[in-house]
Scaffold this motif. Structure first.
Motif, short mmCIF file in Angstrom:
data_model
loop_
_atom_site.label_atom_id
_atom_site.label_comp_id
_atom_site.label_asym_id
_atom_site.label_seq_id
_atom_site.Cartn_x
_atom_site.Cartn_y
_atom_site.Cartn_z
N UNK A 22 48.96 46.13 47.45
CA UNK A 22 50.09 45.50 47.75
C UNK A 22 49.88 43.90 48.23
N UNK A 23 48.80 43.72 48.97
CA UNK A 23 48.40 42.20 49.34
C UNK A 23 47.95 41.56 48.06
N UNK A 24 47.09 42.23 47.20
CA UNK A 24 46.87 41.49 46.04
C UNK A 24 48.14 41.10 45.13
N UNK A 25 48.85 42.05 45.19
CA UNK A 25 50.23 41.67 44.46
C UNK A 25 51.18 40.62 45.13
N UNK A 26 51.19 40.90 46.34
CA UNK A 26 51.90 39.70 47.25
C UNK A 26 51.42 38.29 46.82
N UNK A 27 49.96 38.17 46.92
CA UNK A 27 49.44 36.93 46.68
C UNK A 27 49.53 36.58 45.19
N UNK A 28 49.42 37.47 44.36
CA UNK A 28 49.71 37.03 42.89
C UNK A 28 51.04 36.55 42.94
N UNK A 140 35.34 30.67 37.54
CA UNK A 140 36.22 29.39 37.21
C UNK A 140 36.49 29.44 35.86
N UNK A 141 35.73 29.99 34.82
CA UNK A 141 36.13 30.10 33.47
C UNK A 141 36.56 31.47 33.14
N UNK A 142 35.54 32.42 33.08
CA UNK A 142 35.64 33.75 32.37
C UNK A 142 36.97 34.33 33.44
N UNK A 143 36.72 34.14 34.60
CA UNK A 143 38.00 35.04 35.67
C UNK A 143 39.17 34.35 35.36
N UNK A 144 39.28 33.14 35.46
CA UNK A 144 40.41 32.21 35.19
C UNK A 144 41.05 32.85 33.95
N UNK A 203 38.08 49.32 38.87
CA UNK A 203 36.79 49.29 39.33
C UNK A 203 35.77 48.87 38.52
N UNK A 204 35.82 49.35 37.17
CA UNK A 204 35.06 48.87 36.18
C UNK A 204 35.21 47.49 35.79
N UNK A 205 36.33 47.08 35.81
CA UNK A 205 36.71 45.63 35.47
C UNK A 205 35.96 44.67 36.37
N UNK A 206 36.21 45.07 37.92
CA UNK A 206 35.32 44.27 38.70
C UNK A 206 33.78 44.13 38.41
N UNK A 207 33.37 45.43 38.12
CA UNK A 207 31.81 45.20 37.89
C UNK A 207 31.39 44.59 36.45
N UNK A 332 40.48 41.23 38.64
CA UNK A 332 40.13 40.00 38.30
C UNK A 332 40.88 38.93 39.39
N UNK A 333 42.12 39.12 39.66
CA UNK A 333 42.64 38.27 40.53
C UNK A 333 42.09 38.43 41.80
N UNK A 334 41.74 39.63 42.21
CA UNK A 334 40.93 39.83 43.52
C UNK A 334 39.67 38.97 43.38
N UNK A 335 38.89 38.79 42.45
CA UNK A 335 37.57 38.20 42.38
C UNK A 335 37.94 36.52 42.58
N UNK A 336 39.25 36.06 42.22
CA UNK A 336 39.67 34.83 42.51
C UNK A 336 39.92 34.49 43.65
N UNK A 337 40.81 35.55 44.27
CA UNK A 337 41.16 35.44 45.56
C UNK A 337 39.90 35.40 46.68
#
Ligand code: ATP
Length: 644
Positions: A22-28, A140-144, A203-207, A332-337
């Motif tokens: 929910x925290x990530x969603x709120x920030x998104x 800056x590039x892949x995650x964005x 989780x796989x996406x983060x890795x 991915x948003x988590x990684x940017x945040x």
């Protein structure tokens, strides 16, 4: 303060994902908020599309049971016309939807890229010394761009599918509540399994993103000019290939796992969803044939219901897999945040003092300064090969990684500088000497607040530098390092980088004083010559003279000088020395001394050893009172004397 923030961020990672989402969603959502008008328009357009799509099936009972059953041609044409208009309207709304969603997607990504880059520019030096460049670039590039896909595809498609699904369910209920309930009996189970699969995917996406960032960092390092030079001269090609292959394989494995997760489940679900209309046909047919009045159903109703059921399953199954995609994109948003949350400990104090350079005399005082590098702070962002987060670390692994170690015993806690105190009068030249690793460079870093000290005070003209505006401090201090960094720009742009408002005459005067003007004029385009990646087209001595011209142009109140140890030819060395002399004479100078002339003319020499000042005085005084100095003098400086 930094440590507590880091602990907080570590804690965040160990918290359950349910609490995090929910925290990530709120920030998104906060990222999207500036475009809420567009988003409302997107929602309206999607609702219109969904409504338009429903007109067709809802008119089917009318077509079959009213018009055809009663041979009513007029009504048949009327229904046909309404259906045609609804199809035309949805074609138009779909175009509007694509336009609006790409507008929002591109703008949100522009904002995220800006925020991330601006934040990175504010982060302390410490972050960059403990994080690999490739890793930063990857975020800056892949995650964005990963997040951009999330925005344009997943967000809009999810919304479309939600609205289509809900609209279809309502229409199905309207036609036959009993058949609707029967059709949906097993759906909650599918929903739950999808949710679970989504978590694994996330989780796989983060890795995967981590792994991609590591590989990027590896490529960036091993394919850079310096990296290639090192690899070639030391014959380490095979090792580089091996490292790359390992990272590449890890990325491939993760990609395969990502594709595999949930595949069996989704195939099973698709089959079930395709088969379920058959069951509805049989049940409804049975009821109609046997005239069982449990549910009032006509042939027209049944055709419309089956049409709707077909319409429902497609968006619903897409919605379920979309949920899985959404989980991945949240990662991915988590990684940017995560980057945006990195604390910036070195910034202006409230009411920080502005110190105009012309009012500064240039007195420097260190009072009992102690400092330790704490590199664990950002260590999580720079593993050589990314850790696979989807596997729980075994207990032995945790111990091996030092998770249970007592932090007070860790090497980074050992102070690099201890109780450093000295005083430099305005205009004086102070030389730092000492064995390698004694802490000389660290002292110069502390002066510019590249790091903040742990204890004591550093003062300029009696002002604690932590109370001075960083921009003031930057304009007061000029640093000449051993390695000259030049941007991939023209010589003129490189020179003016430090003082964009300088005139052409001032620039040329600085270049002349640094004995580089004539050489610049010999180049193809003079001052407009582009210097290659990191200035590689210029020789070492030329780059140093350009750096000198840059500092002369900046004309800072305090000069920090890391004298070159590299083997400049005697001619270049003399040119540089001649250019530096007037600069040193007119400015307070703190120099890491490697030249005989510097120690001979220094007003004060500080002898450093293992992070402490072990002796201080002039050259003559130290020769008699410091054994270490006398020794260093013999080894480092006398040879030069012999040469000279
Ligand atoms: P040299 O003459 O070889 O350049 P120095 O006297 O300038 O050495 P510093 O660069 O100040 O020494 O380093 C002092 C100590 O701090 C060294 O032991 C070094 O390994 C350590 N050190 C330097 N930079 C970092 C860093 N970013 N993180 C952790 N330790 C560091």
């Amino acid at each position: 303060m930094i440590v507590s923030s880091v602990n907080a961020s570590k804690k965040k990672h160990t918290d359950s994902q349910q609490a995090e989402k929910p925290q990530t969603l709120r920030r998104v959502w906060r990222v999207f908020r500036p475009y809420r008008i567009h988003i409302i328009l997107i929602v309206i357009v999607i609702i219109l599309t969904a409504a338009g799509d429903l007109v067709f099936p809802l008119l089917l009972p009318k077509v079959f049971d009213d018009a055809i059953a009663h041979n009513d041609m007029n009504h048949l044409l009327l229904y046909g016309l309404i259906m045609a208009i609804s199809v035309g309207m949805t074609a138009f709304t779909r175009i509007a939807q694509t336009y609006l969603s790409s507008f929002v997607g591109q703008h949100v990504m522009r904002d995220m890229r800006n925020r991330l880059y601006f934040h990175l520019q504010e982060l302390p030096f410490r972050f960059f010394t403990s994080t690999r460049v490739g890793e930063i670039q990857s975020r800056l590039s892949n995650d964005i761009s990963g997040a951009q896909i999330a925005v344009t595809d997943i967000f809009v498609n999810s919304l479309t599918n939600v609205i289509n699904t809900v609209g279809t369910i309502v229409a199905m209920f309207y036609l036959s509540p009993l058949l609707t309930i029967f059709s949906f009996l097993l759906l909650p189970i599918f929903g739950w399994i999808t949710y679970k699969v989504g978590n694994v995917r996330r989780r796989l996406n983060t890795s995967t993103q981590q792994s991609l960032a590591s590989l990027n960092a590896l490529m960036q390092e091993t394919l850079s000019v310096s990296g290639v030079l090192l690899i070639k001269t030391y014959g380490r090609k095979d090792f580089a290939k091996e490292q790359f292959e390992k990272g590449n394989q890890q990325l491939t494995n993760l990609g395969i796992r990502q594709q595999r997760v949930g595949r069996v489940f989704f195939s099973f679900m698709d089959t079930f969803l395709s088969l379920s209309p058959i069951a509805v046909y049989i049940i409804a047919g049975f009821l109609i044939i046997n005239k069982i009045q449990l549910v009032s159903i006509t042939v027209g109703n049944l055709i419309a219901f089956m049409y709707l059921q077909g319409m429902f399953f497609a968006p619903f199954s897409r919605l379920l897999s979309m949920q899985v995609e959404l989980q991945g994109s949240l990662a991915i948003f988590d990684r940017i945040f995560e980057y945006l949350d990195l604390p910036n400990s070195i910034q202006d104090a409230p009411n920080a003092l502005r110190l105009p350079a012309e009012q500064v005399r240039g007195e420097i005082r260190f009072r009992n300064v102690s400092f330790a590098y704490k590199n664990d702070e950002y260590a999580q962002f720079g593993p050589l090969i990314a850790k696979d987060d989807t596997k729980e670390a075994s207990e032995e692994e945790s111990v091996a990684q030092g998770e249970n170690d007592d932090p007070t015993l860790m090497p980074f806690q050992q102070a690099t500088l201890r109780n450093i105190s000295f005083h430099i009068e305005p205009g004086q030249l102070v030389a730092l000497v000492g064995p390698s690793g004694a802490g000389k460079t660290t002292i110069t870093y502390l002066m510019s607040r590249l790091y903040d000290i742990d204890n004591g005070v550093i003062e300029i003209d009696g002002h604690d530098i932590r109370e001075v505006e960083l921009s003031s401090l930057n304009s007061l201090i000029g640093t000449v390092t051993q390695e000259t960094y030049l941007f991939h720009m023209t010589i003129r742009e490189n020179l003016l980088y430090v003082r964009p408002e300088a005139t052409e005459d001032e620039m040329i005067a600085a270049a002349k004083a640094a004995a580089i003007h004539e050489r610049i004029l010999e180049l193809d385009n003079g001052y407009d010559t582009l210097v290659g990646e990191r200035g590689y087209r210029l020789s070492g001595g030329e780059k140093q003279r350009l750096a000198l011209a840059r500092i002369l142009l900046k004309n800072p109140r305090i000069l920090i000088l890391d004298e070159a140890t590299s083997s400049l030819d005697t001619h270049s060395e003399r040119l540089i020395q001649t250019a530096l002399e007037p600069l040193i004479k007119n400015h307070t100078t703190l120099a890491i001394a490697h030249r005989l002339s510097t120690i001979l003319t220094a007003d004060l020499i500080l002898v450093l050893d293992h992070g402490s000042i072990v002796a201080q005085g002039t050259h003559q005084e130290l020769l008699t009172k410091s054994e270490l100095y006398a020794d260093l003098y013999q080894k480092q400086f006398v040879l030069e004397k012999v040469d000279a």
